[in-house]
Write an enzyme that holds these catalytic residues in place. Structure first.
Site, PDB file in Angstrom:
ATOM      1  N   THR A  31      91.157  26.408  -2.311  1.00 44.85           N
ATOM      2  CA  THR A  31      90.405  25.966  -3.487  1.00 44.85           C
ATOM      3  C   THR A  31      90.765  26.770  -4.733  1.00 44.85           C
ATOM      4  OG1 THR A  31      88.568  27.384  -2.770  1.00 44.85           O
ATOM      5  CG2 THR A  31      88.465  25.030  -2.183  1.00 44.85           C
ATOM      6  N   LEU A  32      91.162  28.025  -4.552  1.00 46.33           N
ATOM      7  CA  LEU A  32      91.647  28.807  -5.687  1.00 46.33           C
ATOM      8  C   LEU A  32      92.977  28.254  -6.190  1.00 46.33           C
ATOM      9  CD1 LEU A  32      91.860  31.105  -7.681  1.00 46.33           C
ATOM     10  CD2 LEU A  32      92.576  32.608  -5.816  1.00 46.33           C
ATOM     11  N   ASN A  33      93.876  27.912  -5.266  1.00 44.48           N
ATOM     12  CA  ASN A  33      95.164  27.355  -5.657  1.00 44.48           C
ATOM     13  C   ASN A  33      94.988  26.074  -6.473  1.00 44.48           C
ATOM     14  OD1 ASN A  33      95.968  29.377  -3.886  1.00 44.48           O
ATOM     15  ND2 ASN A  33      96.557  27.961  -2.252  1.00 44.48           N
ATOM     16  N   TYR A 102      95.029  35.166   9.737  1.00 42.92           N
ATOM     17  CA  TYR A 102      93.852  35.432   8.917  1.00 42.92           C
ATOM     18  C   TYR A 102      93.025  36.608   9.428  1.00 42.92           C
ATOM     19  CZ  TYR A 102      94.622  30.742   6.993  1.00 42.92           C
ATOM     20  OH  TYR A 102      95.158  29.640   6.382  1.00 42.92           O
ATOM     21  N   ARG A 104      89.244  37.209   8.215  1.00 41.10           N
ATOM     22  CA  ARG A 104      88.229  36.691   7.292  1.00 41.10           C
ATOM     23  C   ARG A 104      86.840  36.590   7.915  1.00 41.10           C
ATOM     24  NH1 ARG A 104      90.733  30.750   6.991  1.00 41.10           N
ATOM     25  NH2 ARG A 104      89.930  30.783   4.854  1.00 41.10           N
ATOM     26  N   ASP A 259      97.707  21.967  -2.185  1.00 37.03           N
ATOM     27  CA  ASP A 259      96.709  22.430  -3.154  1.00 37.03           C
ATOM     28  C   ASP A 259      97.191  22.184  -4.581  1.00 37.03           C
ATOM     29  OD1 ASP A 259      95.399  23.424  -0.881  1.00 37.03           O
ATOM     30  OD2 ASP A 259      96.367  25.380  -1.098  1.00 37.03           O
TER      31      ASP A 259
END
Length: 307
Positions: A31-33, A102, A104, A259
């Site tokens: 979502t940042l990308n 990951y 996280r 993305d």
């Protein structure tokens, strides 16, 4: 009138391999990308880009917020949770195809929907919101329900919701939980940006046309089914169109290609482009992303892709 775009999800520390075998540290996350691409491809005077998430109070969290601020992405809606930290992932490449590793489990972003009043206030002035299946997967079932309730209110107030299933089965307890959550999100969404192979992990669609028809049957008015190097499928009220991707002979790293596609598509729609034109711009950005290492490109390169 200035529009507000909000991307809801998890930003992480990224370690991306360089050609000499060393790793470059950055920040990324699906979502940042997408938010990054929207910021690069829209006029800051007409579109405000907001990131909705949670981070810690540690130095890396502070560096993440500073990174977003420097890029012109609004961080006023990134919650600080002192007892948590941001997650981390490492990219492995086999040729130009990537896989991820990951760390996280205790990510602060897992608590981004813990406070329904805060989340509702965060989206109150938003015109278009975006999230992914990963956003849903990292939340507890209780917090996931909270997010769905807030999004239903956002939609009822006239907001536009965009969603990419972005299926990562390792994040879910089982396929049934993942399929139920994705269906619930799609029934709220106006725009769906799924990847054909992801959807086939959960649904018996048969092919991309089947995926588009299922989503349209759930009420999604604008569906773009991504198929990697093959033509993507656009389904709207005007019909179905297959739109070819751009050939790329020198692919380096496919991280973030989907993305970037999503961000370019949504940026174009915010700017008033028709869906078919938005897909063509998105293909151009995705083709540029896979020619660069890591998930996030300098914004000038993204702009050049659609110039």
């Amino acid at each position: 009138m200035r529009q507000v775009f909000a991307s809801i999800g998890e930003a992480m520390v990224e370690f991306a391999p360089e050609a000499d075998g060393r790793f470059r540290r950055g920040f990324a996350g699906d979502t940042l990308n997408t938010a990054w691409a929207v910021r690069a491809l829209t006029d800051p005077d007409t579109v405000s880009v907001r990131y909705v998430s949670a981070c810690g109070s540690d130095p890396l969290s502070g560096q993440l917020v500073a990174f977003l601020d420097d890029a012109g992405i609004d961080t006023a809606h990134v919650r600080r949770i002192d007892a948590r930290r941001i997650g981390l992932y490492l990219i492995s490449l086999d040729g130009h195809e990537r896989s991820f590793h990951y760390w996280r489990e205790t990510s602060a972003a897992r608590l981004l929907a813990a406070d329904p009043d805060w989340l509702t206030a965060t989206l109150r002035d938003v015109d278009m919101a975006y999230l992914s299946g990963i956003t849903l997967a990292i939340l507890s079932p209780e917090h996931r329900d909270t997010l769905f309730d807030v999004l239903a209110g956002f939609r009822a107030r006239g907001g536009t919701l965009a969603f990419d299933g972005n299926v990562r089965l390792a994040l879910w307890r089982d396929r049934a939980e993942a399929a139920a959550a994705l269906e619930r999100a799609c029934r709220l969404a106006h725009i769906a940006l799924p990847t054909a192979d992801d959807e086939l992990l959960l649904f018996d669609d048969g092919d991309a046309v089947g995926t588009a028809r299922r989503l349209a049957g759930w009420g999604v008015r604008e569906v773009v089914v991504k198929r990697g190097p093959d033509p993507c499928l656009l389904m709207t009220a005007q019909g179905v169109e297959a739109i070819p991707a751009l050939p790329v002979a020198d692919a380096i790293d496919t991280s973030g290609a989907g993305d970037g596609f999503n961000g370019a598509y949504l940026a174009a729609r915010l700017a008033g482009h028709a869906p078919a034109g938005a897909v063509r711009r998105a293909h151009a950005v995705a083709a540029r992303v896979i020619r660069t290492r890591g998930a996030i490109l300098p914004m000038d390169l993204l702009r050049a892709a659609v110039a």
